[in-house]
Design a protein around this motif. Structure first.
Motif, PDB file in Angstrom:
ATOM      1  N   GLU A   1       0.840  -1.210   0.000  1.00  0.00           N
ATOM      2  CA  GLU A   1       0.000   0.000   0.000  1.00  0.00           C
ATOM      3  C   GLU A   1       0.876   1.262   0.000  1.00  0.00           C
ATOM      4  OE1 GLU A   1      -2.889  -0.078   3.235  1.00  0.00           O
ATOM      5  OE2 GLU A   1      -2.932   2.105   3.277  1.00  0.00           O
ATOM      6  N   ILE A   2       1.887   1.272   0.859  1.00  0.00           N
ATOM      7  CA  ILE A   2       2.748   2.468   0.957  1.00  0.00           C
ATOM      8  C   ILE A   2       3.566   2.621  -0.332  1.00  0.00           C
ATOM      9  CG2 ILE A   2       4.665   3.512   2.236  1.00  0.00           C
ATOM     10  CD1 ILE A   2       3.610   2.022   4.742  1.00  0.00           C
ATOM     11  N   ALA A   3       4.032   1.506  -0.880  1.00  0.00           N
ATOM     12  CA  ALA A   3       4.822   1.571  -2.114  1.00  0.00           C
ATOM     13  C   ALA A   3       3.964   2.066  -3.276  1.00  0.00           C
ATOM     14  CB  ALA A   3       5.392   0.187  -2.428  1.00  0.00           C
ATOM     15  N   ARG A   4       2.732   1.586  -3.355  1.00  0.00           N
ATOM     16  CA  ARG A   4       1.863   1.995  -4.468  1.00  0.00           C
ATOM     17  C   ARG A   4       1.500   3.474  -4.360  1.00  0.00           C
ATOM     18  NH1 ARG A   4      -3.052  -0.007  -5.104  1.00  0.00           N
ATOM     19  NH2 ARG A   4      -3.002   0.379  -7.333  1.00  0.00           N
ATOM     20  N   ASP A   5       1.249   3.931  -3.131  1.00  0.00           N
ATOM     21  CA  ASP A   5       0.912   5.349  -2.946  1.00  0.00           C
ATOM     22  C   ASP A   5       2.038   6.236  -3.463  1.00  0.00           C
ATOM     23  OD1 ASP A   5      -1.479   4.732  -1.832  1.00  0.00           O
ATOM     24  OD2 ASP A   5      -0.897   5.132   0.249  1.00  0.00           O
ATOM     25  N   TYR A   6       3.258   5.884  -3.102  1.00  0.00           N
ATOM     26  CA  TYR A   6       4.398   6.725  -3.511  1.00  0.00           C
ATOM     27  C   TYR A   6       4.629   6.606  -5.018  1.00  0.00           C
ATOM     28  CZ  TYR A   6       8.970   8.966  -3.310  1.00  0.00           C
ATOM     29  OH  TYR A   6      10.027   9.826  -3.499  1.00  0.00           O
ATOM     30  N   ALA A   7       4.601   5.368  -5.521  1.00  0.00           N
ATOM     31  CA  ALA A   7       4.842   5.165  -6.962  1.00  0.00           C
ATOM     32  C   ALA A   7       3.785   5.883  -7.792  1.00  0.00           C
ATOM     33  CB  ALA A   7       4.841   3.669  -7.275  1.00  0.00           C
ATOM     34  N   GLY A   8       2.603   6.064  -7.225  1.00  0.00           N
ATOM     35  CA  GLY A   8       1.523   6.723  -7.950  1.00  0.00           C
ATOM     36  C   GLY A   8       1.696   8.222  -8.070  1.00  0.00           C
ATOM     37  N   GLU A   9       2.504   8.796  -7.193  1.00  0.00           N
ATOM     38  CA  GLU A   9       2.643  10.258  -7.234  1.00  0.00           C
ATOM     39  C   GLU A   9       4.058  10.737  -7.561  1.00  0.00           C
ATOM     40  OE1 GLU A   9       3.351  11.084  -2.442  1.00  0.00           O
ATOM     41  OE2 GLU A   9       1.374  11.398  -3.308  1.00  0.00           O
ATOM     42  N   ARG A  10       5.016   9.837  -7.509  1.00  0.00           N
ATOM     43  CA  ARG A  10       6.406  10.255  -7.664  1.00  0.00           C
ATOM     44  C   ARG A  10       6.857  10.132  -9.125  1.00  0.00           C
ATOM     45  NH1 ARG A  10      10.359  13.536  -6.120  1.00  0.00           N
ATOM     46  NH2 ARG A  10      12.399  12.551  -5.905  1.00  0.00           N
ATOM     47  N   TYR A  11       7.467  11.225  -9.665  1.00  0.00           N
ATOM     48  CA  TYR A  11       7.983  11.219 -11.040  1.00  0.00           C
ATOM     49  C   TYR A  11       9.498  11.136 -11.039  1.00  0.00           C
ATOM     50  CZ  TYR A  11       3.504  12.403 -13.140  1.00  0.00           C
ATOM     51  OH  TYR A  11       2.208  12.353 -13.574  1.00  0.00           O
ATOM     52  N   SER A  12      10.058  10.451 -12.037  1.00  0.00           N
ATOM     53  CA  SER A  12      11.497  10.586 -12.298  1.00  0.00           C
ATOM     54  C   SER A  12      11.694  10.495 -13.804  1.00  0.00           C
ATOM     55  CB  SER A  12      12.291   9.494 -11.581  1.00  0.00           C
ATOM     56  OG  SER A  12      12.204   8.279 -12.269  1.00  0.00           O
ATOM     57  N   PHE A  13      12.539  11.322 -14.314  1.00  0.00           N
ATOM     58  CA  PHE A  13      12.840  11.362 -15.751  1.00  0.00           C
ATOM     59  C   PHE A  13      11.554  11.429 -16.585  1.00  0.00           C
ATOM     60  CE2 PHE A  13      16.310   9.271 -13.550  1.00  0.00           C
ATOM     61  CZ  PHE A  13      17.390  10.052 -13.933  1.00  0.00           C
TER      62      PHE A  13
ATOM     63  N   ALA B   1       8.671  -7.896   1.089  1.00  0.00           N
ATOM     64  CA  ALA B   1       7.719  -6.795   0.899  1.00  0.00           C
ATOM     65  C   ALA B   1       8.284  -5.499   1.476  1.00  0.00           C
ATOM     66  CB  ALA B   1       6.390  -7.135   1.571  1.00  0.00           C
ATOM     67  N   ALA B   2       8.868  -5.598   2.675  1.00  0.00           N
ATOM     68  CA  ALA B   2       9.437  -4.394   3.291  1.00  0.00           C
ATOM     69  C   ALA B   2      10.620  -3.894   2.458  1.00  0.00           C
ATOM     70  CB  ALA B   2       9.876  -4.711   4.722  1.00  0.00           C
ATOM     71  N   ASP B   3      11.409  -4.820   1.964  1.00  0.00           N
ATOM     72  CA  ASP B   3      12.590  -4.452   1.180  1.00  0.00           C
ATOM     73  C   ASP B   3      12.191  -3.761  -0.128  1.00  0.00           C
ATOM     74  OD1 ASP B   3      15.477  -4.632   0.792  1.00  0.00           O
ATOM     75  OD2 ASP B   3      14.977  -5.994  -0.855  1.00  0.00           O
ATOM     76  N   ILE B   4      11.235  -4.340  -0.833  1.00  0.00           N
ATOM     77  CA  ILE B   4      10.792  -3.759  -2.111  1.00  0.00           C
ATOM     78  C   ILE B   4      10.144  -2.401  -1.876  1.00  0.00           C
ATOM     79  CG2 ILE B   4       9.027  -4.014  -3.924  1.00  0.00           C
ATOM     80  CD1 ILE B   4       9.729  -6.969  -4.066  1.00  0.00           C
ATOM     81  N   ALA B   5       9.331  -2.308  -0.829  1.00  0.00           N
ATOM     82  CA  ALA B   5       8.639  -1.039  -0.574  1.00  0.00           C
ATOM     83  C   ALA B   5       9.639   0.060  -0.221  1.00  0.00           C
ATOM     84  CB  ALA B   5       7.618  -1.221   0.545  1.00  0.00           C
ATOM     85  N   ILE B   6      10.676  -0.300   0.528  1.00  0.00           N
ATOM     86  CA  ILE B   6      11.708   0.707   0.837  1.00  0.00           C
ATOM     87  C   ILE B   6      12.407   1.124  -0.456  1.00  0.00           C
ATOM     88  CG2 ILE B   6      13.989   1.011   1.920  1.00  0.00           C
ATOM     89  CD1 ILE B   6      12.901  -0.621   4.319  1.00  0.00           C
ATOM     90  N   GLN B   7      12.711   0.167  -1.311  1.00  0.00           N
ATOM     91  CA  GLN B   7      13.387   0.483  -2.574  1.00  0.00           C
ATOM     92  C   GLN B   7      12.547   1.459  -3.395  1.00  0.00           C
ATOM     93  OE1 GLN B   7      16.362  -0.572  -2.876  1.00  0.00           O
ATOM     94  NE2 GLN B   7      16.826   0.197  -4.921  1.00  0.00           N
ATOM     95  N   ILE B   8      11.254   1.187  -3.493  1.00  0.00           N
ATOM     96  CA  ILE B   8      10.382   2.043  -4.317  1.00  0.00           C
ATOM     97  C   ILE B   8      10.228   3.431  -3.697  1.00  0.00           C
ATOM     98  CG2 ILE B   8       7.980   2.305  -5.110  1.00  0.00           C
ATOM     99  CD1 ILE B   8       7.975  -0.720  -5.641  1.00  0.00           C
ATOM    100  N   ASN B   9      10.293   3.496  -2.375  1.00  0.00           N
ATOM    101  CA  ASN B   9      10.174   4.791  -1.696  1.00  0.00           C
ATOM    102  C   ASN B   9      11.481   5.581  -1.633  1.00  0.00           C
ATOM    103  OD1 ASN B   9       7.485   5.601   0.012  1.00  0.00           O
ATOM    104  ND2 ASN B   9       7.540   3.430  -0.477  1.00  0.00           N
ATOM    105  N   GLY B  10      12.566   4.974  -2.111  1.00  0.00           N
ATOM    106  CA  GLY B  10      13.842   5.671  -2.080  1.00  0.00           C
ATOM    107  C   GLY B  10      14.232   6.053  -0.663  1.00  0.00           C
ATOM    108  N   ALA B  11      14.872   7.230  -0.524  1.00  0.00           N
ATOM    109  CA  ALA B  11      15.351   7.656   0.792  1.00  0.00           C
ATOM    110  C   ALA B  11      14.213   7.742   1.802  1.00  0.00           C
ATOM    111  CB  ALA B  11      16.044   9.012   0.678  1.00  0.00           C
ATOM    112  N   ARG B  12      13.026   8.106   1.315  1.00  0.00           N
ATOM    113  CA  ARG B  12      11.860   8.189   2.219  1.00  0.00           C
ATOM    114  C   ARG B  12      11.601   6.842   2.895  1.00  0.00           C
ATOM    115  NH1 ARG B  12       6.019   7.440   1.092  1.00  0.00           N
ATOM    116  NH2 ARG B  12       4.871   8.726   2.567  1.00  0.00           N
TER     117      ARG B  12
END
Ligand code: FAD
Length: 404
Positions: free
Chosen positions: A269-281, A340-351
């Protein structure tokens, strides 16, 4: 085969989801809601437990005559997952370890007198409990037959000497279940006892500092130097300690999995929320195939875990032991939580690495999942034992009785 849940269980699930969202999740953003060990502060917990009880969402795992809802393991799988959307969830509903497993054990094996004295106060939320089995090297860990703590019989009393460690909740517990050696018989050498924290003859040597957040009362090392326990405080009979441990740990492993699945879904849930709003390149993270593969694969592995848990829950509900099924669920879900925790941290970057989300809490907590209640390797050893005994029968289907 039927993968539906009853309307009653769905009603509990929906009410728990609403309670978690309204009452518990907001506390995760309040630093004052945490105690010194990363758990919910007791002054916040008390009122929330009262509200959960008033809402009829208390001790759902227990039979109605014990003060629960008689949900069965399948119903618990649904509800525990929902409670664990929040890191603080299970303890609010009195569904957190170690009380959860201790209550289910006492309900299953306690005499009426033992239930009144030792179980009822935990169900009432008046006391907390602990289960003391593991010992430091060279004592009992993965292999309970190595147990060194002894209970010597002197008349109607047993005198306990030895050492335990990693006893969750010991600093906060009043009611203890202790496994100790009463003879050298390889199958009937262990016995389960009940004792009260106020009794003399034992002490907490230290609260062991650990990697992750802690249950209330920590994980403690205990020394027994003459604790006296009357024979009436034996659970199930002398020499039945291994049986008691199996009855305690089998269902408790599964309820761990139920909670871990809830935490794993929260990571998504946390990873999807961030991936849904975060842009790169110039592109949203959620629109990148690499991110989609991470999340899609993770969602599938969580679902595999849910199926394994449900299969084991179904087996337990129909009176089976589900040893194979619980071992498979335990290994898989423990690893999925970590992933799950590892992937979600990766997707959230430093956050993700910060304390702005609960991901780092879950990541630190998740590492214990592959150790507690049997390390991955021990459960795989058990599975291989079944494979050797059953051959291709390992994968047999249970056949329903023909219609009358
Ligand atoms: C956070 C936490 C809470 C806990 N709470 C409690 C509690 O409340 N009460 C309690 O009694 N205990 C508790 N424990 C103890 C827990 O149940 C034990 O850690 C677990 O049973 C493993 O025992 P051990 O740590 O002694 O590992 P060891 O037996 O020393 O094994 C070490 C490692 O060796 C490997 N290994 C062991 N056996 C085999 C094998 N047959 N084949 C291959 N590899 C193997 C595994 O990788 C294992 O991790 C807790 C532990 C933790 C971390």
């Amino acid at each position: 085969m039927n993968f539906e849940i009853s309307p009653r269980i769905e009603d509990y699930r929906a009410r728990i989801a609403e309670f978690v969202a309204r009452e518990i999740l907001p506390l995760e953003d309040d630093p004052d809601a945490f105690d010194a060990h990363g758990n919910i502060a007791l002054d916040r917990l008390g009122p929330l437990r009262e509200k959960a009880r008033a809402a009829g969402l208390w001790c759902l795992q227990l039979k109605e005559e014990t003060g629960g809802a008689g949900l069965g393991k399948v119903g618990m799988a649904v509800c525990y997952e929902e409670m664990s959307r929040s890191i603080f969830g299970p303890v609010v509903f009195n569904a957190a370890p170690p009380d959860d497993g201790n209550m289910m054990l006492l309900e299953a094996v306690g005499t009426p007198e033992q239930k009144a004295r030792w179980l009822a106060p935990i169900v009432a939320g008046e006391v907390r409990s602990a289960f003391a089995m593991t010992e430091p090297h060279p004592g009992s860990g993965s292999d309970p037959s190595m147990m060194l703590t002894r209970a010597e019989r002197c008349g109607d009393t047993y005198v306990v000497r030895g050492r335990k460690w990693f006893i969750t909740g010991a600093e906060a517990a009043s009611h203890f279940i202790l496994i100790a050696r009463t003879s050298d018989d390889p199958r009937h050498g262990l016995t389960a006892f009940l004792f009260h924290g106020d009794q003399p003859g034992w002490r907490i040597e230290r609260r062991i500092p650990i990697l992750g957040p802690e249950e209330h009362g920590g994980h403690c090392e205990l020394v027994f130097d003459g604790l006296e326990i009357p024979a009436e405080n034996i659970l199930l009979g002398e020499g039945r300690g291994l049986k008691v441990a199996q009855m305690r740990l089998g269902p408790a492993r599964l309820t761990h999995c139920m909670r871990w699945l809830g935490l794993a879904k929260r990571c998504v849930e946390i990873a999807r929320d961030y991936a849904g709003e975060r842009y790169s390149f110039g592109q949203r993270l959620a629109d990148r195939e690499s991110i989609q593969l991470m999340l899609g694969g993770l969602a599938m592995r969580i679902e595999i875990g849910r199926l394994l848990v449900m299969r084991a829950a179904w087996e337990l509900d129909r009176g089976g032991f589900a040893r194979k099924e619980v071992s498979m669920a335990k290994i898989h879900v423990a690893n999925v939580l970590h992933e799950a925790a590892d992937i979600a941290i990766q997707i959230n970057g430093a956050r993700g690495y910060s304390r702005d989300t609960v991901l780092e809490w879950i990541y630190r907590y998740a590492r214990q999942a592959r150790l507690v209640d049997g390390a991955d390797e021990v459960h795989k050893m058990v599975l291989n034992r079944f494979l050797n005994e059953e051959g291709s029968g390992f994968w047999r289907w249970e056949v329903a009785a023909p219609p009358m």
